[in-house]
Design a protein around this motif. Structure first.
Motif, short mmCIF file in Angstrom:
data_model
loop_
_atom_site.label_atom_id
_atom_site.label_comp_id
_atom_site.label_asym_id
_atom_site.label_seq_id
_atom_site.Cartn_x
_atom_site.Cartn_y
_atom_site.Cartn_z
N ALA A 336 0.82 -1.21 0.00
CA ALA A 336 0.00 0.00 0.00
C ALA A 336 0.85 1.26 0.00
N LEU A 350 -7.92 3.26 1.85
CA LEU A 350 -8.20 1.89 2.25
C LEU A 350 -9.47 1.87 3.08
N VAL A 392 -1.28 -3.74 -4.51
CA VAL A 392 -1.83 -3.73 -3.15
C VAL A 392 -2.49 -5.07 -2.88
#
Length: 431
Positions: A336, A350, A392
Motif C-alpha cells: 500500500a 483503504l 496492493v
C-alpha cells in the motif's frame, strides 16, 4: 446578506464548498447521518435533524417557517439518500430545483422505463415481475440473457443476469432469498458501459465528464477512466441521448449522473440520478476539466455561476480503480505505501483496517479501497491505476468465529442491506 441555501445530508466537503461560496447554510440530517459527522464538521451552520427518514414531511413545516423568515435561494443535495427530501422541499417552497415528479421517475426504475418508452427516448423492454413464471414469460417473449434488479436502490446492488430459461429457477431463488417480492426485468443491453455527468441550466444540458467504466465482480463497478475513448460521432450520439432523456424526465437544473450502455443499436440509458456521480468522479472531473461538480452545482443553484456555453476541453486523463480482496478477517495489507507514494496518485484510500472483516463484494461499499491517478491520457491513467491497484495485496484468513466465510450470515447482511435501500417510500406516497 449572504445567499441562503438549505443542504440536505451534506458531508463535510460539501459544507466546505458552501463556505468558499460564502453561503448562509441550513443543514438537514437524519439522526444516523448526524452521528457519523466528525465533531468539527458543522460550525456556523444551522442544523435540523429529521426524526424519521421514512417520512420527510415532518420537516416541511420547520423549513417553511425558516424560509418565510429568510427565504432560501435553493435546496440542494448531492447524496442519493437526500433526493426525495430535497424534491419535496423544492416543491413546497416553490423553488426551481428538481421536482418530486422528476425524482419519482429517477428513483423508480419501472416508472422511468414506461415514461421514456412512451416518449420514444432510449426505449428498453422491461416489466415488473414477482414470480418465476413472470421471469419465464419475459424470457420467452424477449429472449435471453435478461436482467433482474430491484425497482429502486443504487450502487450496483441486487442486479442479476439470467442467461437462459434453465437459469431462471436458481435466479428466482436468489431474488426470493433477498425478500424482493417485486423486481424489474429488462432486456440485457450488450456493449460497454459509460457514464455522463452533466450540469443543466434552465433546460440546456451541458455534458461535462464522460467516463469509461471498468467492471469487476458481478455488476459492481471497479473503476472509471475520464475522458471516455469515444469516436466523435458516437460522443455526439451519447450527448444527444442524455439530453433527450433529461428533457423527458423533466430535469431542467442542476447536476445529473446518467449511466448508459453502448449497444449495437446505439446508446441506451441504464439509469440516471439528479446528483453528481460517485466513485471519485468529482475528483477526476476537477483534475481533467477544472470543474468541481459539487461546487458548480451548488453555485448555479445559489445564483453564483454563469451558465456554461460549451463543453469544457480535457487536459489529460484520470482514472480510479478499486481494490479487490478475498473475504475474511484482514491480517495484513502489503504494497500500500509503495503504491500510495507514486507521483501520479491523487487520492489513495483503504476501506478496511487490519483485524476487520472484509465481506464478499455484493455492492459498491464492499470494495476494499481505491486509488485515483492522473496521466497524460485516460488510457495511460487507467493502466497506471490498474498497475498500482495490482500491487496492493489484502491478506485475509477465515475467521475462527466464521465471520469471514459464513454464507448464511453474508446473505443475511446482504438481504438487510437490500431491504434498507428499498424501504424508503416512493415519493408519490409522500405528496
Amino acid at each position: 446578506m449572504n445567499t441562503r441555501v438549505c443542504l440536505v445530508s451534506p458531508k463535510p466537503p460539501m459544507l466546505q464548498r458552501a463556505r468558499r461560496l460564502k453561503l448562509d447554510v441550513v443543514c438537514v440530517y437524519t439522526p444516523e447521518e448526524f452521528r457519523k459527522l466528525p465533531a468539527d464538521a458543522v460550525q456556523d451552520e444551522i442544523c435540523l435533524v429529521l426524526r424519521h427518514q421514512s417520512d420527510p414531511r415532518e420537516l416541511l413545516d420547520s423549513i417553511r417557517a425558516l424560509h418565510d423568515r429568510t427565504p432560501f435561494s435553493a435546496v440542494v443535495t448531492v447524496q442519493e439518500e437526500g433526493v426525495i427530501t430535497t424534491a419535496l422541499l423544492n416543491d413546497a417552497l416553490g423553488l426551481d430545483g428538481v421536482s418530486a415528479e422528476t425524482v419519482a421517475l429517477l428513483t423508480d426504475k419501472w416508472r422511468m422505463r414506461r415514461h421514456t418508452a412512451e416518449r420514444g427516448v432510449s426505449a428498453v423492454q422491461a416489466a415488473v415481475a414477482s414470480s418465476l413464471e413472470d421471469i419465464r414469460e419475459f424470457g420467452a417473449a424477449q429472449g435471453y440473457p435478461l436482467i433482474a434488479k430491484p425497482l429502486g436502490g443504487s450502487a450496483s446492488i441486487g442486479i442479476h443476469k439470467i442467461d437462459s430459461a434453465e437459469a431462471a429457477e436458481s435466479a428466482y431463488a436468489t431474488l426470493s432469498e433477498l425478500d424482493l417480492r417485486q423486481f424489474l426485468l429488462e432486456e440485457y443491453l450488450e456493449g460497454p458501459e459509460i457514464s455522463v455527468d452533466a450540469l443543466s441550466f434552465d433546460g440546456r444540458h451541458v455534458p461535462i465528464a464522460i467516463a469509461d467504466k471498468i467492471t469487476g465482480t458481478g455488476f459492481v463497478e471497479f473503476g472509471h477512466a475520464i475522458p471516455a475513448q469515444l469516436a466523435p460521432s458516437l460522443e455526439e450520439d451519447v450527448c444527444r441521448t442524455v439530453s433527450d432523456f433529461l428533457d423527458a424526465v423533466g430535469l431542467r437544473n442542476g447536476l445529473s449522473h446518467t449511466e448508459l450502455k453502448l449497444t449495437p443499436a446505439g446508446p441506451r440509458v441504464v439509469e440516471s440520478h439528479n446528483r453528481r456521480g460517485g466513485d471519485r468522479i468529482n475528483t477526476m472531473t476537477d483534475a481533467v476539466y477544472g470543474i468541481d461538480l459539487e461546487e458548480a452545482g451548488l453555485a448555479w443553484a445559489a445564483g453564483q455561476l454563469q451558465p456554461l456555453t460549451e463543453r469544457p476541453a480535457p487536459t489529460g486523463g484520470a482514472a480510479v480503480v478499486f481494490f479487490e480482496a478475498e473475504p475474511g478477517r484482514l491480517v495484513a495489507i502489503e504494497g500500500a505505501e509503495e503504491a500510495r507514494a507514486h507521483a501520479g496518485v491523487v487520492e489513495f484510500h483503504l476501506n478496511f483496517e487490519v483485524g476487520q472483516i472484509i465481506p464478499r463484494v455484493r455492492w459498491s461499499l464492499d470494495r476494499a479501497g481505491y486509488v485515483v491517478v492522473t496521466a497524460e491520457t485516460a488510457q495511460a491513467a487507467r493502466e497506471l491505476a490498474q498497475s498500482l491497484a495490482s500491487q496492493v495485496r489484502f491478506v485475509t484468513e477465515t475467521d475462527p468465529a466464521g465471520e469471514g466465510d459464513d454464507d448464511a450470515q453474508d446473505l443475511r447482511r446482504y438481504r438487510d442491506l437490500v431491504a434498507e435501500l428499498n424501504q424508503v417510500p416512493h415519493v408519490d406516497a409522500l405528496t
